[in-house]
Design a protein around this motif. Structure first.
Motif, PDB file in Angstrom:
ATOM      1  N   ILE A 139       1.357  -0.575   1.693  1.00  0.00           N
ATOM      2  CA  ILE A 139       2.104  -0.247   2.920  1.00  0.00           C
ATOM      3  C   ILE A 139       2.870  -1.476   3.389  1.00  0.00           C
ATOM      4  O   ILE A 139       4.034  -1.387   3.785  1.00  0.00           O
ATOM      5  N   GLN A 153       8.009   1.897   9.214  1.00  0.00           N
ATOM      6  CA  GLN A 153       7.398   1.072  10.262  1.00  0.00           C
ATOM      7  C   GLN A 153       7.520   1.741  11.630  1.00  0.00           C
ATOM      8  O   GLN A 153       6.562   1.788  12.404  1.00  0.00           O
ATOM      9  N   GLU A 209       6.937  -1.768   3.829  1.00  0.00           N
ATOM     10  CA  GLU A 209       7.553  -2.134   5.118  1.00  0.00           C
ATOM     11  C   GLU A 209       8.339  -3.432   5.028  1.00  0.00           C
ATOM     12  O   GLU A 209       9.287  -3.623   5.781  1.00  0.00           O
ATOM     13  N   GLN A 247      -1.322  -0.511   9.572  1.00  0.00           N
ATOM     14  CA  GLN A 247      -1.035  -0.367   8.143  1.00  0.00           C
ATOM     15  C   GLN A 247      -2.289   0.068   7.391  1.00  0.00           C
ATOM     16  O   GLN A 247      -2.224   0.876   6.467  1.00  0.00           O
TER      17      GLN A 247
END
Length: 185
Positions: A116, A92, A120, A102
């Protein structure tokens, strides 16, 4: 031509029954048609009922509850590894440093944006290929999940040999004797 017989022809048109009920004197018990006659037949002892286990269900007759109990017990020992918090924060922070969303990062590594987001948030199962794609896209080194430490190996076949000053270095690497033919130069 033969002579025709002048015998009268008679045809019998009586009804004939063929089947189970056609036997004369067949005393077949009648089936109760309503709840009242069924209760009366049960009271007389003409009808018996039996409990059917798993009747009307779609479960297999061979499945046992012991197998299901074993599956539940084994479920505790097999935990799926999730992404570490340090990795999710590093992804991140690196993405935010490059001012990428993202979705931008996902299109850059040819993955879905949900992946993604899962990495994260720490919900994804770590995949080395995806992590290396993210590293290349963000131009940074990400912390990898550590492997469990292996126990000490006690190999009976390996012999330690210390390289003395007079010994040649051929065949001796780091104190272990290596097998196989020597390299050709």
């Amino acid at each position: 031509m033969p002579a025709a017989n002048n015998m009268p022809i008679s045809v019998d048109f009586t009804s004939t029954s063929i089947g189970r009920g056609s036997r004369p004197g067949a005393n077949r018990p009648s089936v109760p048609q309503n709840a009242h006659s069924l209760a009366r037949a049960k009271a007389q002892g003409l009808v018996t009922t039996e409990k059917k286990f798993s009747g009307g269900t779609n479960s297999s007759a061979h499945s046992a509850s012991a197998i299901n109990a074993r599956k539940i017990e084994d479920a505790d020992s097999y935990r799926v590894a999730k992404v570490d918090k340090s990795l999710s924060k590093a992804i991140q922070q690196a993405r935010m440093a490059q001012k990428m969303s993202q979705k931008d990062l996902a299109t850059k590594i040819n993955e879905k944006p949900q992946i993604i987001g899962e990495y994260e948030s720490g919900k994804a199962v770590p995949n080395g290929q995806i992590i290396s794609k993210i590293e290349r896209a963000l131009n940074c080194k990400l912390p990898r999940p550590g492997k469990k430490p292996a126990g000490p190996k006690t190999g009976a076949g390996k012999k330690k040999v210390t390289a003395s000053a007079g010994a040649s270095s051929k065949g001796v690497h780091g104190g272990l004797i290596r097998g196989g033919p020597q390299k050709r130069r």
